[in-house]
Design an enzyme around this catalytic site. Sequence first.
Site, short mmCIF file in Angstrom:
data_model
loop_
_atom_site.label_atom_id
_atom_site.label_comp_id
_atom_site.label_asym_id
_atom_site.label_seq_id
_atom_site.Cartn_x
_atom_site.Cartn_y
_atom_site.Cartn_z
N GLY A 50 0.80 -1.21 0.00
CA GLY A 50 0.00 0.00 0.00
C GLY A 50 0.83 1.26 0.00
O GLY A 50 2.07 1.22 0.07
N TYR A 94 -16.30 2.31 9.15
CA TYR A 94 -14.84 2.32 9.04
C TYR A 94 -14.19 2.77 10.34
O TYR A 94 -13.29 2.11 10.87
CB TYR A 94 -14.42 3.23 7.89
CG TYR A 94 -12.94 3.56 7.87
CD1 TYR A 94 -12.00 2.59 7.59
CD2 TYR A 94 -12.51 4.86 8.15
CE1 TYR A 94 -10.64 2.88 7.58
CE2 TYR A 94 -11.16 5.17 8.14
CZ TYR A 94 -10.23 4.18 7.86
OH TYR A 94 -8.89 4.49 7.87
#
Length: 283
Positions: free
Chosen positions: A10, A125
């Site tokens: 990432g 989230y």
Amino acid sequence: MRWLVTGAGGLLGHEVTAALAAEGADAVGLDRRALDVTYPDALAAAFARHRPGLVVNCAAYTAVEAAETDAERAFRVNAEGPRHLADLCARHGARLLHLSTDYVFPGDADSPYPEDHPTAPLNVYGRSKRAGERAVLDLLPDQGAVVRTAWLHGEHGPSFVRTMTERARGHEPVDVVADLVGQPTWAADVARSLLALGHTPGANGVFHATNAGRASWYDLAREVFRLVGADPDRVRPVPATTFGGRASRPRYTVLGHDRWREAGIPAPRPWREALAEALGRLS
């Protein structure tokens, strides 16, 4: 000491592994294909093979909108994954630096949130990330650190800054949200902070790894346009409601940095300074 970086493919994980390589550290970076943190057996095998002394968990489910209808997956990655990692670190005597988010806060403040401020996330989230934080701090009170970051941009992977540099090449106006305030943060600076934290024994608990200052997305877009030589007045302010979305978003998530000074580590620099250097690399 061997470092193990999860989520190494990432935006942030790439910067952490690159920073470790630059200093010649004994480090292993594993992306999601090589190590899925939601599988306890795979994590146990990775620990047995690599025997890390310090783990940096950059693996995360970050799709804020998708999480609203995919809560099970969000919690597996953001809550259960860190719990598995923390349990293994406790058993193997390793430290864990776990990346979290400004979205654990409700956004109702008018001054920077200190590290010990109560959390109250507004969306799935944020709740999944808060659960991961709690797992790490509960299982590793003396060997774990939660490092919250936000509004990341960098050389690798998509980001708002990269999108704005591309839009700046055109001629059309660009509508950008002006009523959500936070801290644009260069991933390379976060990586440096993580390395400093890893090299500081006893630096545990919660830290905020965001560049200093404050900005709206509108402010950030105008600064990107200015730095790349485009007309900032092409950026037009609009409210967040313009773009809709299922997830509620915190209005204000500026974070304080007192814990860095307490640990004897330099606090993060201003976001405009970091952005200028980051754009120099992008170009």
